[in-house]
Design a protein around this motif. Structure first.
Motif, PDB file in Angstrom:
ATOM      1  N   THR A 118       0.816  -1.219   0.000  1.00  0.00           N
ATOM      2  CA  THR A 118       0.000   0.000   0.000  1.00  0.00           C
ATOM      3  C   THR A 118       0.847   1.266   0.000  1.00  0.00           C
ATOM      4  OG1 THR A 118      -0.121  -0.027   2.421  1.00  0.00           O
ATOM      5  CG2 THR A 118      -1.893  -1.151   1.232  1.00  0.00           C
ATOM      6  N   LEU A 119       2.176   1.114   0.075  1.00  0.00           N
ATOM      7  CA  LEU A 119       3.058   2.287   0.061  1.00  0.00           C
ATOM      8  C   LEU A 119       3.252   2.729  -1.387  1.00  0.00           C
ATOM      9  CD1 LEU A 119       5.628   0.992   2.697  1.00  0.00           C
ATOM     10  CD2 LEU A 119       3.917   2.776   3.037  1.00  0.00           C
ATOM     11  N   HIS A 120       2.247   3.413  -1.904  1.00  0.00           N
ATOM     12  CA  HIS A 120       2.220   3.753  -3.327  1.00  0.00           C
ATOM     13  C   HIS A 120       1.471   5.074  -3.515  1.00  0.00           C
ATOM     14  CE1 HIS A 120       1.295   3.444  -7.636  1.00  0.00           C
ATOM     15  NE2 HIS A 120       2.217   2.490  -7.706  1.00  0.00           N
ATOM     16  N   PRO A 121       1.911   5.920  -4.466  1.00  0.00           N
ATOM     17  CA  PRO A 121       1.231   7.207  -4.701  1.00  0.00           C
ATOM     18  C   PRO A 121      -0.252   7.071  -5.040  1.00  0.00           C
ATOM     19  CG  PRO A 121       3.367   7.193  -5.780  1.00  0.00           C
ATOM     20  CD  PRO A 121       3.136   5.806  -5.294  1.00  0.00           C
ATOM     21  N   MET A 122      -0.644   5.949  -5.672  1.00  0.00           N
ATOM     22  CA  MET A 122      -2.057   5.763  -6.001  1.00  0.00           C
ATOM     23  C   MET A 122      -2.900   5.630  -4.735  1.00  0.00           C
ATOM     24  SD  MET A 122      -2.783   5.784  -9.276  1.00  0.00           S
ATOM     25  CE  MET A 122      -4.194   4.725  -9.527  1.00  0.00           C
TER      26      MET A 122
END
Length: 527
Positions: free
Chosen positions: A70-74
Motif C-alpha cells: 500500500t506504500l504507493h502514490p495511487m
C-alpha cells in the motif's frame, strides 16, 4: 473543509475481521467501490461481495512478503489530496489518481504477539508499516476522508451511509483523533518493547499508552475528574478483572482494590490469606486454615475500619467465606475465582462489587509504576523485594523463636504495603495493630498499639492483642523510642531493615527490654 462527504471509494485492510462484512455490505449497498488486500479481500470476496485488490488498483504487485503493497502514490495520493485544491486536483488528473474517501484499518497484532511471548523475529514482522502510514494520511486529511481504526465505530458509519451516503465533519474529526491515539499507542508499544529487548528500563524518551476502560464519576473528590486506563501489562489484577456484579467502581474503589489485591498476591495461594483495605492501607491481614478463618482473623484486627472496606482473597471465594464477608458493609470483594454458591450469596447485596481476576498478580514481576509531579513524572519499578529466613541477621542477645520468625516475615511482607512510616504488629499469622502514614515512626508504633488495644476490647479480651506479638518496621528505627513503644504494648520481637547511625543504641534498648530483633538489610518505603 466540507461537512458532508459522500463515500465513493473505500479501502478496507484489517487484521481484526470483526464487523468487516457488515461494513462491506453497507458500502456496496451505497454504491461504493471497495479496495482491499490479502485476507480482508478474501473475506469480502467469500461473502459474495465485489472487491478490487490494491495491486490491481495501483498497477504495482505486492512484494517482499507483503511488506510493500500500500506504500504507493495511487494510495497515498488518493488519501492526502485536498479535493478543493486545484493544484492537488490537477495532479490527481495527470497521474490517474482516484480519491479514496473511507479507510478501515486495524494494525498488525504487534501487542498480541509480544503478549504471547513471540520471538524477536515474529515481533519485528508484526510491526505494521503500511497500516500506520495509511491511518496517518487519512486522519490528516479528515476534512475529506473517514478513517476507521476501531470496529466499534462501524455501526455509526453504516447508519450514516444509509441515511446520507457519507459522513459529517464532526464524526471524521472524532475518528481522526482516535486514529492518532491508536498509532501513538502502537508506536509506544514498539518503543517500550525495543527498550526491554535492549535491557534499557529508562530510555531517553519514555512513552506511555493506555486504553480507556471507563470514565469515573469523579476522582478522589467530587470536584475532580478522572478516568481509568488499561495498559498492555499482562498481569492479573484490577485492570484485567471481570466485574460480576455491583455498581460501577469509583476512582477510590479502583485504587483501594488494586492495593488490596497486590497485597494478598504476595502470599502463597496454598496458604489462605485475606486482606481488608481502607484508603489503600490494610486495616487487617491474616492467614488461616481456610479463607473464612483468615477473614475472621483479619476482621478482628480492626473491625471499625473494616466498615466500607475492600476485601481481597488469594484463593477462590467460597460460600462459607462469602456468608461472613456480607455480614459487614463492604464496597468490593476481589478474588482469583468464585464459586457459583458464593456468587449467589454476594448477589443478595446488589451494590457490593464482586471482581474475579482469573489468577494472582505475580509479586516478582517488576512492571513500572508512574507518579506525576509538576511538569513531569517519576518512574520506578514495582517493589518486588522479598526477604527469607536466610536473609535475616539476628542482632540481639535473644534469638527469635520459630513462631516469632514466621510472624516476623509475615509482618514485614504486610509492612511493604502500608504507607510509610509503617509499623505492623502481628501475632499467630494475623495483624493485630497497624500504624500507617505518620511523620515519625514512634507515632506509628503508638497508633498500632492503640489499635491492638481497641481490637481486644471489641473482642472481649482483657489483654491487648499486641501482647506476645512481633513488630515490623518498613524502615530502620532512627531512635529507640518507637521500639520501646512496641515493647510497652507487649511485643516480644522486632524485624526492621537496620542501617541507622544509631543502630547500636536501638540494639542496646532491645536487649535491655528482652526483645529479639533481626535486620533485613532491605527497606520498603511506600509513599
Amino acid at each position: 473543509m466540507t461537512d458532508l462527504v459522500r463515500v465513493e471509494r473505500a479501502l478496507l485492510s484489517v487484521s481484526d475481521k470483526t464487523g468487516l462484512i457488515e461494513l462491506a455490505k453497507a458500502l456496496v449497498a451505497a454504491g461504493v467501490e471497495i479496495l482491499s488486500t490479502g485476507g480482508s479481500a478474501k473475506a469480502i470476496r467469500d461473502a459474495g461481495l465485489p472487491v478490487k485488490e490494491v495491486a490491481d488498483h495501483t498497477g504495482f504487485p505486492e512484494m517482499m512478503d507483503g511488506r510493500v503493497k500500500t506504500l504507493h502514490p495511487m494510495i497515498h495520493g488518493g488519501l492526502l489530496a485536498l479535493r478543493d485544491n486545484a493544484t492537488h486536483k490537477a495532479a490527481m488528473d495527470e497521474h490517474g489518481i482516484g480519491a479514496i474517501d473511507l479507510v478501515a484499518i486495524n494494525l498488525y497484532p504487534f501487542e498480541a504477539t509480544v503478549a504471547k511471548g513471540g520471538s524477536y523475529e515474529d515481533c519485528v514482522e508484526n510491526i505494521d508499516i503500511g497500516g500506520p502510514a495509511m491511518v496517518r494520511s487519512a486522519a490528516k486529511n479528515h476534512g475529506f476522508v473517514t478513517i476507521l481504526t476501531d470496529p466499534a465505530d462501524y455501526t455509526e458509519v453504516i447508519e450514516a451511509l444509509k441515511a446520507e451516503g457519507g459522513t459529517r465533519l464532526d464524526a471524521r474529526k472524532r475518528f481522526a483523533a482516535k486514529a492518532y491515539s491508536r498509532t501513538a499507542a502502537y508506536d509506544s508499544a514498539i518503543s517500550r518493547w525495543f527498550a526491554g529487548e535492549l535491557g534499557n528500563a529508562y530510555p531517553d524518551r519514555l512513552t506511555l499508552a493506555g486504553e480507556k476502560v471507563q470514565d469515573c464519576r469523579y476522582g478522589e473528590n467530587p470536584h475532580q475528574s478522572a478516568a481509568f486506563y488499561r495498559t498492555n501489562e499482562q498481569r492479573p489484577g484490577i485492570a484485567t478483572a471481570k466485574q460480576l456484579q455491583g455498581k460501577e467502581l469509583s476512582y477510590n474503589n479502583l485504587n483501594d482494590t488494586d492495593a488490596a489485591f497486590e497485597l494478598v498476591s504476595e502470599f502463597d495461594p496454598k496458604v489462605p490469606t485475606v486482606a481488608i483495605i481502607k484508603h489503600a492501607n490494610p486495616c487487617g491481614v491474616a492467614t488461616g486454615t481456610s479463607l473464612k478463618a483468615a477473614y475472621e482473623k483479619a476482621l478482628k484486627c480492626d473491625p471499625v475500619s473494616a466498615f466500607g472496606g475492600i476485601v481481597a482473597l488469594n484463593g477462590t471465594l467460597d460460600a462459607e467465606t462469602a456468608e461472613e464477608v456480607v455480614k459487614v458493609f463492604t464496597e468490593v470483594i476481589i478474588a482469583p475465582a468464585v464459586t457459583d454458591e458464593a456468587a449467589a450469596i454476594v448477589a443478595a447485596k446488589k451494590n457490593l462489587r464482586l471482581l474475579v481476576t482469573g489468577g494472582l498478580a505475580n509479586p516478582e514481576q517488576g512492571a513500572q509504576m508512574v507518579k506525576s509531579v509538576a511538569g513531569g513524572f517519576l518512574v520506578q519499578n514495582r517493589d518486588t523485594g522479598r526477604v527469607t529466613v536466610d536473609d535475616l541477621k539476628v542482632v540481639t542477645a535473644r534469638k527469635p523463636s520459630e513462631q516469632e520468625l514466621k510472624d516476623m516475615l509475615f509482618a514485614f511482607q504486610v509492612a511493604k504495603h502500608v504507607k510509610s512510616n509503617a509499623i505492623v504488629y502481628v501475632r499467630d499469622g494475623m495483624t493485630v495493630g497497624i500504624g500507617a502514614g505518620q511523620m515519625n515512626r514512634r507515632d506509628s508504633s503508638r497508633i498500632a498499639a492503640i489499635r491492638a488495644g481497641e481490637a481486644a476490647e471489641l473482642a472481649g479480651e482483657a489483654a491487648s492483642l499486641a501482647k506476645g506479638s512481633v513488630v515490623a518496621s518498613d524502615a530502620f528505627f532512627p531512635f529507640a523510642d518507637g521500639l520501646l513503644a512496641a515493647a510497652e504494648a507487649g511485643a516480644t520481637a522486632i524485624i526492621q531493615p537496620g542501617g541507622s547511625i544509631r543502630d547500636d543504641d536501638v540494639i542496646k534498648a532491645a536487649n535491655e527490654a528482652g526483645l529479639a530483633m533481626v535486620f533485613t538489610g532491605m527497606r520498603h518505603f511506600r509513599h
